[in-house]
Design an enzyme around this catalytic site. Structure first.
Site, PDB file in Angstrom:
ATOM      1  N   SER A   1      15.423  -0.537  -8.529  1.00  0.00           N
ATOM      2  CA  SER A   1      16.346  -1.456  -9.228  1.00  0.00           C
ATOM      3  C   SER A   1      17.586  -0.745  -9.783  1.00  0.00           C
ATOM      4  O   SER A   1      18.656  -1.328  -9.836  1.00  0.00           O
ATOM      5  CB  SER A   1      15.620  -2.181 -10.358  1.00  0.00           C
ATOM      6  OG  SER A   1      15.292  -1.279 -11.370  1.00  0.00           O
TER       7      SER A   1
ATOM      8  N   GLY B   1       6.605  -6.169  -1.210  1.00  0.00           N
ATOM      9  CA  GLY B   1       5.405  -7.000  -1.149  1.00  0.00           C
ATOM     10  C   GLY B   1       5.716  -8.435  -1.549  1.00  0.00           C
ATOM     11  O   GLY B   1       4.813  -9.210  -1.858  1.00  0.00           O
TER      12      GLY B   1
ATOM     13  N   CYS C   1       7.544  -5.421  -9.046  1.00  0.00           N
ATOM     14  CA  CYS C   1       6.126  -5.400  -8.690  1.00  0.00           C
ATOM     15  C   CYS C   1       5.332  -6.422  -9.483  1.00  0.00           C
ATOM     16  O   CYS C   1       5.509  -6.552 -10.691  1.00  0.00           O
ATOM     17  CB  CYS C   1       5.503  -4.048  -9.026  1.00  0.00           C
ATOM     18  SG  CYS C   1       6.229  -2.697  -8.167  1.00  0.00           S
TER      19      CYS C   1
ATOM     20  N   GLY D   1       9.207   4.322  -9.317  1.00  0.00           N
ATOM     21  CA  GLY D   1       9.262   2.977  -9.884  1.00  0.00           C
ATOM     22  C   GLY D   1       9.170   2.929 -11.391  1.00  0.00           C
ATOM     23  O   GLY D   1       8.613   3.827 -12.039  1.00  0.00           O
ATOM     24  N   GLY D   2       9.775   1.889 -11.955  1.00  0.00           N
ATOM     25  CA  GLY D   2       9.656   1.641 -13.386  1.00  0.00           C
ATOM     26  C   GLY D   2      10.753   2.245 -14.235  1.00  0.00           C
ATOM     27  O   GLY D   2      10.787   2.026 -15.449  1.00  0.00           O
TER      28      GLY D   2
ATOM     29  N   THR E   1       1.447   3.497   1.044  1.00  0.00           N
ATOM     30  CA  THR E   1       1.093   2.093   0.874  1.00  0.00           C
ATOM     31  C   THR E   1       1.041   1.863  -0.641  1.00  0.00           C
ATOM     32  O   THR E   1       1.104   2.821  -1.423  1.00  0.00           O
ATOM     33  CB  THR E   1      -0.295   1.759   1.475  1.00  0.00           C
ATOM     34  OG1 THR E   1      -1.255   2.612   0.863  1.00  0.00           O
ATOM     35  CG2 THR E   1      -0.325   1.948   2.981  1.00  0.00           C
TER      36      THR E   1
ATOM     37  N   SER F   1      10.074  -2.629 -11.044  1.00  0.00           N
ATOM     38  CA  SER F   1      10.702  -3.805 -11.666  1.00  0.00           C
ATOM     39  C   SER F   1      10.366  -5.099 -10.934  1.00  0.00           C
ATOM     40  O   SER F   1      10.337  -6.160 -11.544  1.00  0.00           O
ATOM     41  CB  SER F   1      12.222  -3.609 -11.666  1.00  0.00           C
ATOM     42  OG  SER F   1      12.662  -3.436 -10.327  1.00  0.00           O
TER      43      SER F   1
ATOM     44  N   GLU G   1       2.746  -9.351  -3.641  1.00  0.00           N
ATOM     45  CA  GLU G   1       2.576  -8.468  -4.801  1.00  0.00           C
ATOM     46  C   GLU G   1       3.936  -8.045  -5.340  1.00  0.00           C
ATOM     47  O   GLU G   1       4.100  -6.970  -5.904  1.00  0.00           O
ATOM     48  CB  GLU G   1       1.735  -7.241  -4.429  1.00  0.00           C
ATOM     49  CG  GLU G   1       0.276  -7.579  -4.231  1.00  0.00           C
ATOM     50  CD  GLU G   1      -0.590  -6.365  -3.945  1.00  0.00           C
ATOM     51  OE1 GLU G   1      -0.254  -5.258  -4.415  1.00  0.00           O
ATOM     52  OE2 GLU G   1      -1.593  -6.531  -3.240  1.00  0.00           O
TER      53      GLU G   1
ATOM     54  N   ARG H   1      14.624  -7.175  -3.770  1.00  0.00           N
ATOM     55  CA  ARG H   1      13.294  -7.775  -3.668  1.00  0.00           C
ATOM     56  C   ARG H   1      12.224  -6.728  -3.425  1.00  0.00           C
ATOM     57  O   ARG H   1      12.489  -5.657  -2.849  1.00  0.00           O
ATOM     58  CB  ARG H   1      13.271  -8.804  -2.531  1.00  0.00           C
ATOM     59  CG  ARG H   1      13.404  -8.197  -1.145  1.00  0.00           C
ATOM     60  CD  ARG H   1      13.393  -9.273  -0.073  1.00  0.00           C
ATOM     61  NE  ARG H   1      13.365  -8.719   1.269  1.00  0.00           N
ATOM     62  CZ  ARG H   1      13.464  -9.432   2.370  1.00  0.00           C
ATOM     63  NH1 ARG H   1      13.611 -10.746   2.296  1.00  0.00           N
ATOM     64  NH2 ARG H   1      13.420  -8.871   3.557  1.00  0.00           N
TER      65      ARG H   1
ATOM     66  N   ARG I   1       1.841  -2.305   4.097  1.00  0.00           N
ATOM     67  CA  ARG I   1       1.949  -1.589   2.823  1.00  0.00           C
ATOM     68  C   ARG I   1       1.066  -2.273   1.766  1.00  0.00           C
ATOM     69  O   ARG I   1       0.642  -1.677   0.794  1.00  0.00           O
ATOM     70  CB  ARG I   1       3.412  -1.569   2.361  1.00  0.00           C
ATOM     71  CG  ARG I   1       3.648  -0.597   1.212  1.00  0.00           C
ATOM     72  CD  ARG I   1       5.113  -0.405   0.869  1.00  0.00           C
ATOM     73  NE  ARG I   1       5.280   0.751   0.006  1.00  0.00           N
ATOM     74  CZ  ARG I   1       5.130   0.731  -1.304  1.00  0.00           C
ATOM     75  NH1 ARG I   1       4.873  -0.399  -1.911  1.00  0.00           N
ATOM     76  NH2 ARG I   1       5.257   1.829  -2.020  1.00  0.00           N
TER      77      ARG I   1
HETATM   78  P1  XMP Z   1      11.890   0.055  -9.431  1.00  0.00           P
HETATM   79  O1  XMP Z   1      11.279  -0.161 -10.785  1.00  0.00           O
HETATM   80  O2  XMP Z   1      12.667   1.315  -9.366  1.00  0.00           O
HETATM   81  O3  XMP Z   1      10.631   0.231  -8.449  1.00  0.00           O
HETATM   82  O4  XMP Z   1      12.651  -1.142  -8.999  1.00  0.00           O
HETATM   83  C1  XMP Z   1      10.767   0.576  -7.100  1.00  0.00           C
HETATM   84  C2  XMP Z   1       9.402   0.882  -6.506  1.00  0.00           C
HETATM   85  O5  XMP Z   1       8.545  -0.273  -6.576  1.00  0.00           O
HETATM   86  C3  XMP Z   1       7.577  -0.217  -5.529  1.00  0.00           C
HETATM   87  N1  XMP Z   1       7.591  -1.513  -4.859  1.00  0.00           N
HETATM   88  C4  XMP Z   1       6.699  -2.481  -5.067  1.00  0.00           C
HETATM   89  N2  XMP Z   1       5.566  -2.483  -5.789  1.00  0.00           N
HETATM   90  N3  XMP Z   1       5.205  -4.724  -5.161  1.00  0.00           N
HETATM   91  C5  XMP Z   1       4.793  -3.618  -5.813  1.00  0.00           C
HETATM   92  O6  XMP Z   1       3.741  -3.643  -6.458  1.00  0.00           O
HETATM   93  C6  XMP Z   1       6.329  -4.792  -4.394  1.00  0.00           C
HETATM   94  O7  XMP Z   1       6.671  -5.806  -3.814  1.00  0.00           O
HETATM   95  C7  XMP Z   1       7.112  -3.597  -4.345  1.00  0.00           C
HETATM   96  N4  XMP Z   1       8.231  -3.277  -3.668  1.00  0.00           N
HETATM   97  C8  XMP Z   1       8.503  -1.991  -4.019  1.00  0.00           C
HETATM   98  C9  XMP Z   1       7.976   0.923  -4.620  1.00  0.00           C
HETATM   99  O8  XMP Z   1       7.108   2.006  -4.895  1.00  0.00           O
HETATM  100  C10 XMP Z   1       9.411   1.200  -5.029  1.00  0.00           C
HETATM  101  O9  XMP Z   1       9.816   2.513  -4.755  1.00  0.00           O
END
Ligand code: XMP
Length: 499
Positions: free
Chosen positions: A369, A396, A312, A346-347, A254, A310, A428, A393, A413
């Site tokens: 992304s 969240g 989030c 992420g990031g 989550t 990206s 989110e 997208r 989640r």
């Molecule tokens: P990147 O930066 O690679 O991140 O595009 C992908 C990761 O972001 C998380 N994720 C989210 N986090 N709100 C959030 O706070 C969201 O709507 C959301 N969707 C995805 C997730 O961990 C993913 O692997």
């Protein structure tokens, strides 16, 4: 009254640090990017495609596994649909198909055509009710029947049943190749002593297994695949159905993983006899304490990232999060002594950040992304001002969590499973688009190539060596400016550097 200390240490992220170059006596061929995904699964390439509905369905998972990484199927799908996606990946093997899709003699050509489209295959063994092989039917057999007659023509009217060439269930690769060559066949059904189908070998798959030497495979030569689950509602049923479909890794996550019910879910998965053999990744956390909870629950890997993505908006909507380099480092303090791999989720925007994540303590990285623009992700490309884009997208985001005519399975989640009115959703994440990048193979080549170079610059032959040897220097915003192209108008983008 004692007022507690409120300011934890300074948090750092990818742009705040650079890796120090180290002495290197390595040849490019010495470098090995193999790393641990979980306690028991290693990947030749430590890349994971994110469990997001604009990133990973079966096509992407297949492409990722072929490149040596792995895809995690998103869970904004019904249990049946997600299990079906697992099945599609597991059948896209690279050697012998152990449980081939078959068809009965009374099926119509129309039904056969539908099945062929679903599984993206062009031929089927034909079996009777006892699964005894009675023929084989391929595209070639359909060619002489007009499409208008497909609804009324049965498989047994056009299948090839004479002169069937079969092999024994335990045939070796060499023997199979010899048989296929000798009889100029493209498919070799494998049968047991009673003539029941046990497997299928196709020339195409043999060629593919040579084409993808780094592919991530299970003990039976089938591609590896992961799938996301949560802890809410029918999550247990989802987990067991996915296991029955052959999933290799369950990702129980989550947006904030350090919650009792999710940790209990991981503990149950790792102790229940029906599920304990599957690898389980828990997440997402961003502190040592959060990571420790999953280590204690028996997780096979811990996924790190609260708000770096990206798409989030968690950090701005809730004010909560930890800059990603610090989060990964903190989590590794709990995970490394316990031998539990860490996933930096992420990031990431550039290949150089894979090495930074590894030096901070990660064993692999999860990407959204950076991969969303690939040919293999769900959805079509859109043309805007002459440039191609693909939708991307957050899970969240309003789009992923609202019903908009379709049930959302991803709300839990973000702890909003019980919100039934779309107007009451607190998103989110955001919805957007990324530039189309072509095939995953070319994108993955640039990412692994970048990691290879990182390892060469640091002087690390293996990923564990990179983790041990790598050291960071903290940098200023002036240094960051210096790191990117500057004082020039860029006229051509590089395949690994987009403006
Ligand atoms: P990147 O930066 O690679 O991140 O595009 C992908 C990761 O972001 C998380 N994720 C989210 N986090 N709100 C959030 O706070 C969201 O709507 C959301 N969707 C995805 C997730 O961990 C993913 O692997």
């Amino acid at each position: 009254m004692e007022i507690p200390e409120k300011f934890a240490t300074l948090g750092l992220t990818y742009d705040d640090v650079l890796l120090l170059p180290g002495y290197s006596d390595l040849a490019p061929s010495d470098i090995d990017t193999t790393s641990k995904l979980t306690r028991e699964i290693s990947l030749r390439v430590p890349l994971i495609s994110a469990a997001m509905d604009t990133v990973t369905e079966s096509r992407m998972a297949i492409a990722m596994a072929r490149q040596g990484g792995i895809g995690v199927l998103h869970r904004n799908l019904s249990i049946e649909d997600q299990a079906y996606q697992v099945d599609l990946v597991k059948r896209t093997q690279t050697g012998i198909i152990s449980n081939p899709v078959t068809i009965g003699p009374d099926a119509t050509l129309e039904q056969l055509d539908k099945l062929a489209g679903e599984y993206r295959i062009s031929g089927f063994p034909v079996v009777d009710v006892d699964r005894k092989l009675i023929g084989i039917i391929t595209n070639r057999d359909l060619r002489f029947t007009p499409v208008a007659e497909w609804a009324t023509t049965k498989v047994n009217e056009v299948m090839t049943s004479d002169d069937l060439i079969t092999g024994p269930a335990d045939i070796s690769r060499e023997e199979a190749t010899k048989l296929l060559r000798q009889h100029k066949r493209e498919r070799l059904p494998l049968v047991d002593a009673d003539g029941r189908i046990t497997g299928l070998i196709t020339v195409k798959d043999f060629v593919k297994s040579e084409q993808f030497p780094d592919a991530s495979k299970d003990g039976q030569g089938r591609l590896l695949v992961g799938a996301a689950i949560g802890y809410f509602g029918d999550a247990w049923e989802r987990a067991t159905t996915l296991i029955d479909a052959g999933v290799d890794v369950l990702v129980a996550d989550t947006a904030h993983g350090n919650v009792r019910m999710l940790i209990d879910m991981v503990r149950r998965l790792k102790s229940d006899p029906a599920t304990k053999n599957v690898q389980v990744i828990g997440g997402n956390v961003a502190t040592k304490e959060g990571a420790q909870s999953f280590v204690d629950a028996g997780a096979d890997a811990v996924k790190v990232g609260v708000g770096p993505g990206s798409i989030c908006t968690t950090r701005v909507v809730t004010g909560v999060g930890v800059p990603q380099i610090s989060a990964v480092y903190e989590a590794s303090l709990a995970c490394r002594p316990a031998g539990v791999p860490v996933i930096a989720d992420g990031g990431l925007r550039y290949s150089g950040e894979i090495g930074k994540a590894i030096v901070a303590g990660a064993d692999s990285v999860m990407l959204g992304s950076m991969l969303a623009g690939c040919e293999e992700t769900p959805g079509d490309t859109v043309l805007i001002n002459g440039k191609q884009f693909k939708a991307y997208r957050g899970m969240g985001s309003m789009g992923a969590m609202s019903s908009r005519g379709k049930k959302s399975f991803s709300k839990d989640r973000y702890f909003q499973a019980e919100v039934t009115d779309d107007d009451m959703i607190v998103p989110e994440g955001v919805e957007g688009q990324v530039a189309y990048k072509g095939s995953l193979a070319t994108v993955a080549h640039q990412l692994t190539g970048g990691l290879h170079q990182t390892m060469f610059y640091v002087g690390a032959r293996t990923v564990p060596e990179l983790q041990d040897k790598g050291r960071f220097m903290r940098i200023t915003s002036a240094s960051l400016k210096e790191s990117h192209p500057h004082d020039i108008q860029v006229t051509a983008e590089a395949p690994n550097y987009h403006l």
